[in-house]
Design an enzyme around this catalytic site. Structure first.
Site, PDB file in Angstrom:
ATOM      1  N   ASP A 190       0.808  -1.229   0.000  1.00  0.00           N
ATOM      2  CA  ASP A 190       0.000   0.000   0.000  1.00  0.00           C
ATOM      3  C   ASP A 190       0.842   1.281   0.000  1.00  0.00           C
ATOM      4  O   ASP A 190       0.289   2.371  -0.134  1.00  0.00           O
ATOM      5  CB  ASP A 190      -0.990   0.002   1.176  1.00  0.00           C
ATOM      6  CG  ASP A 190      -0.320  -0.267   2.517  1.00  0.00           C
ATOM      7  OD1 ASP A 190       0.878  -0.633   2.535  1.00  0.00           O
ATOM      8  OD2 ASP A 190      -0.995  -0.111   3.547  1.00  0.00           O
TER       9      ASP A 190
ATOM     10  N   GLU B 282      10.637  -3.576  12.879  1.00  0.00           N
ATOM     11  CA  GLU B 282      11.799  -2.973  12.221  1.00  0.00           C
ATOM     12  C   GLU B 282      12.988  -2.963  13.178  1.00  0.00           C
ATOM     13  O   GLU B 282      14.106  -3.335  12.827  1.00  0.00           O
ATOM     14  CB  GLU B 282      11.508  -1.520  11.794  1.00  0.00           C
ATOM     15  CG  GLU B 282      10.376  -1.353  10.796  1.00  0.00           C
ATOM     16  CD  GLU B 282       9.017  -1.160  11.457  1.00  0.00           C
ATOM     17  OE1 GLU B 282       8.870  -1.459  12.674  1.00  0.00           O
ATOM     18  OE2 GLU B 282       8.099  -0.699  10.761  1.00  0.00           O
TER      19      GLU B 282
END
Lengths: 265, 265
Positions: free
Chosen positions: B123, B206
């Protein structure tokens, strides 16, 4: 692991005549998502040959960052402006994009003599196949649009190859209950209807414009996307982002953040 | 009006050696927006040479419509699956995409020996320039991501060409408070860290992955996007659409809507 080199999507020999031109009218306005939306739309359009992109901002002056982006993407374009008339700006539901699209029609009447026009909002998603199909529109072509209303799709209802009605989550007394992304119009046909334009009437923009092209029989509508059985356009909508917070300049002076701040809306 | 023909974005003579390969890991899952998102991401990636797209679904079996779409877009790809382990599926905040990304790392360890990897969610929006910049990553490269959190951007803070901290709307005790779309890793560097992987820890994916690559000094991080002064990646998010309503088959039997229904999620 060896990876095949990628060939360009559209390759044509120089001797082949070019296909009819496509005029893509994209209304847009300044907001945090604007550059991102135009970037991904631009990369899609860049796969299509003989296409001219009319990017029309609802703004007093063209935004320099938009011009820079369009030059970078390098699809042939004109960057125009068309502000919403002041009397509509106070409305609760604004007729967004109408002044832009009418400016696009005006440009086409002044500059084009053949080919096909299409209203492509910057937040939708397009399969490039639809551009090659719409290119041969004689009067008006139509096809389904996905991700719209509670039905999940808006489409002409097709029986034995002809339109027998429209399937859309909201009919609202419209003759053409369709989405802006669901139809293309031939330039010659537009030129034969010198008064055709889009009304400043929220929810009725498509219907009003298509009615202004009359006479147009339902049986004359050309059906694309395999007789409206495929979805090649989606009414994707991006989540709105707030304008960026102002930066504490004392704290971040002499860093890259000063440059980033100047880019943010 | 004559329109210039469009040349392909990336043209290279056959004699030039290809640039280092890019491995793009895209986690995805079945939802109404899936085909649209993959379509526009695919058209962006198609402008980039020597790129291999790992599309990894959180599903038991690859969705046939996704395979068909990937074949149509024609970027070199592998379509893999990796389900979220059952124990996380009941969580209120799910570690979405982690099993997919770890599957991608596993594929790279088995199949690649050089080049660069990047986690590109379906996205987001990408300026193709970032792919050509990240391609020469020696260990880990970083750059800003736009449209994220109340700050409107997440970025390393750069002073005199070095990272001195991170600017992000949510720090959360992370060593690397960065977005998934903000960094690339060289394949050789990954292979030198045989235990590197992504943790099933929402918000810390992350950070956990980058920590698993240690030792890695902040001064070793390669800064792209003109020393982090440009935005070439945006964290765009699409509005969620409900699953499509079921069709009244008695009413629409023998029309195109029967075919469209079979496409909708």
């Amino acid at each position: 692991m060896s990876i095949p080199r990628i060939a360009s999507l559209q390759q044509q020999s120089i001797s082949e005549p070019p296909p009819p031109p496509l005029y893509i009218i994209t209304p847009t306005y300044r907001r945090p998502e604007q550059l991102a939306e135009l970037t991904r739309l631009g990369y899609t359009l860049k796969h299509v040959v003989n296409l001219y992109w009319l990017v029309i901002e609802d703004a007093e002056e063209p935004t320099p960052q938009v011009t820079k982006l369009l030059q970078k993407i390098n699809v042939p374009f004109s960057h125009l402006v068309a502000q919403m008339p002041a009397k509509y700006r106070k409305n609760k539901v604004k007729p967004r994009g109408v002044s832009n699209r009418n400016r696009g029609l005006e440009w086409i009447r002044a500059n084009a003599s053949d080919g096909v026009l299409y209203f492509a909002d910057d937040d939708n998603t397009y399969d490039v196949e639809i551009f090659d199909e719409m290119r041969y529109t004689k009067k008006v072509s139509m096809w389904p649009v996905g991700l719209i209303t509670k039905f999940g799709v808006s489409s002409p209802i097709v029986k034995n190859g002809t339109v027998v009605g429209f399937y859309d989550g909201w009919i609202g007394g419209r003759k053409y209950p369709v989405d802006m992304a669901s139809f293309s119009v031939s330039v010659r046909f537009l030129l034969s209807r010198p008064n055709a334009s889009m009304p400043y009437k929220p929810g009725y923009e498509e219907d009003g414009f298509l009615k202004s092209l009359s006479p147009l029989k339902l049986t004359e509508i050309e059906l694309l996307a395999s007789n409206c059985t495929e979805i090649l356009v989606w009414h994707t909508q991006s989540k709105k982002n707030p304008n960026a917070m102002s930066l504490d300049m004392g704290k971040y002076n002499n860093t890259n953040l000063v440059h980033l701040r100047n880019i943010l809306v």
